[in-house]
Scaffold this motif. Sequence first.
Motif, PDB file in Angstrom:
ATOM      1  N   TRP A 143      -0.005  -1.251  -0.174  1.00  0.00           N
ATOM      2  CA  TRP A 143      -0.230   0.057   0.245  1.00  0.00           C
ATOM      3  C   TRP A 143       0.697   0.803  -0.139  1.00  0.00           C
ATOM      4  N   LEU A 144       1.583   1.355   1.123  1.00  0.00           N
ATOM      5  CA  LEU A 144       2.962   2.546   0.786  1.00  0.00           C
ATOM      6  C   LEU A 144       4.150   3.152  -0.204  1.00  0.00           C
ATOM      7  N   ASN A 145       3.724   1.655  -0.786  1.00  0.00           N
ATOM      8  CA  ASN A 145       4.538   1.259  -2.096  1.00  0.00           C
ATOM      9  C   ASN A 145       3.573   2.172  -3.563  1.00  0.00           C
ATOM     10  N   TYR A 146       2.540   1.641  -3.292  1.00  0.00           N
ATOM     11  CA  TYR A 146       1.692   1.727  -4.402  1.00  0.00           C
ATOM     12  C   TYR A 146       1.614   3.837  -4.131  1.00  0.00           C
ATOM     13  N   GLY A 224      17.581  -9.869  -2.475  1.00  0.00           N
ATOM     14  CA  GLY A 224      16.383  -9.627  -1.901  1.00  0.00           C
ATOM     15  C   GLY A 224      16.177  -8.235  -3.437  1.00  0.00           C
ATOM     16  N   LEU A 225      17.007  -6.863  -3.194  1.00  0.00           N
ATOM     17  CA  LEU A 225      16.664  -6.106  -4.035  1.00  0.00           C
ATOM     18  C   LEU A 225      16.149  -6.205  -5.264  1.00  0.00           C
ATOM     19  N   LEU A 226      17.298  -7.377  -5.706  1.00  0.00           N
ATOM     20  CA  LEU A 226      17.451  -7.387  -6.899  1.00  0.00           C
ATOM     21  C   LEU A 226      16.303  -8.108  -7.660  1.00  0.00           C
ATOM     22  N   PHE A 227      15.897  -9.087  -6.712  1.00  0.00           N
ATOM     23  CA  PHE A 227      14.239  -9.832  -6.818  1.00  0.00           C
ATOM     24  C   PHE A 227      13.582  -8.828  -7.135  1.00  0.00           C
ATOM     25  N   LEU A 232       9.761  -6.366 -12.595  1.00  0.00           N
ATOM     26  CA  LEU A 232       9.242  -4.913 -13.534  1.00  0.00           C
ATOM     27  C   LEU A 232       7.792  -4.746 -13.018  1.00  0.00           C
ATOM     28  N   GLN A 233       7.748  -3.971 -11.194  1.00  0.00           N
ATOM     29  CA  GLN A 233       6.341  -3.848 -11.351  1.00  0.00           C
ATOM     30  C   GLN A 233       6.655  -2.443 -10.249  1.00  0.00           C
ATOM     31  N   ILE A 238       8.637  -2.901  -3.815  1.00  0.00           N
ATOM     32  CA  ILE A 238       8.558  -2.902  -2.300  1.00  0.00           C
ATOM     33  C   ILE A 238       8.504  -4.488  -1.643  1.00  0.00           C
ATOM     34  N   PRO A 239       7.541  -4.722  -1.519  1.00  0.00           N
ATOM     35  CA  PRO A 239       7.179  -6.067  -0.643  1.00  0.00           C
ATOM     36  C   PRO A 239       7.340  -6.778  -1.547  1.00  0.00           C
TER      37      PRO A 239
END
Length: 322
Positions: A143-146, A224-227, A232-233, A238-239
């Motif tokens: 939600w925060l990411n959105y 994890g960040l690369l994953f 591509l979303q 973030i989640p």
Amino acid sequence: MNQEELSTDYLQQPVLEPWVERNGFAHWVVAIVWFGAAFLLFQLIGGIVGALLLLPELMVAMETGGDIQAVFTSNLDKMFIGNSAGQFLIIGLASYLVSKLHTRKGEQLSFLRLKTSPNVWVITALTAVLVIVVMPFNGFLGWLNYLAFGELVQVFPTLNWFIETQESMSEMIKGFIGSENAIILAFIHIGIVPAIFEEVMFRGYIMRALEKSGGIIVAVVVSGLLFGAYHLQPSNVIPLATLGILFAYVTYISDSLIPAMVAHLLNNGGQVIYGATHPEFLDQEMTKDFDMPILLVVGSMILTSGLIYLMFKLKNKEVGNV
């Protein structure tokens, strides 16, 4: 020369350093280069296989002036076969082969953590609980990411392309899961296939290569960040990255890919089964007014932290007993 002399001669042969080190490359540089190449090759191979499977329908559509886009949307099973082919050939098999550049002979399976360990089954059981417990907190992060990405789009309108791409992919997945008698195929293509091959690449190859260059903390966080970026979303990065970091953490704690593979399967496969049995779940959309039960989120954070700490203690206990 007798057998004892042969054995002694073999043991005295020099052990070659990994190709990466012999040629003066950093492990992390090779891993990042492969990450970019694998992403492009995966898209290419998946697209080619899917197009070949759809070739008869595409030819008919072109000859009759039919809707080519409809050919793709009405044959999602073949599109997902193409996707799984790319997962197997590039994300899994090719990553396995590239990992040989980082290892000495006979060390590859250990390098990729394709093995069991003394605490693997305990950590796997705890990881299964962790996947469920973390869902409310990860939903809150989504939600925060959105909200953050929505603000970013207002500043940079060109980022709308990512939204359109993400919505198109989401609709394709929803259509496949919601189609009649497709739950088994969806579980295979969305659940099992990524759980195996993405783990080989991200928590196997990339995480270990980063670990050899920068240590375990860097390896866990960056892999994890690369994953998260790989999918591509942007409005969900973030989640996704959070799950990637958790999968990397349980891989480190257990020194095995098994817990992360199980976690990945539970996360993806669970959503497939729940979405197929509760179609209204597939139609839910994230909005800025999305109702987030704060007590559930806080409880999720506390329980997630507790499980992470418990696993850490189990890792320390195992090391202490060695």
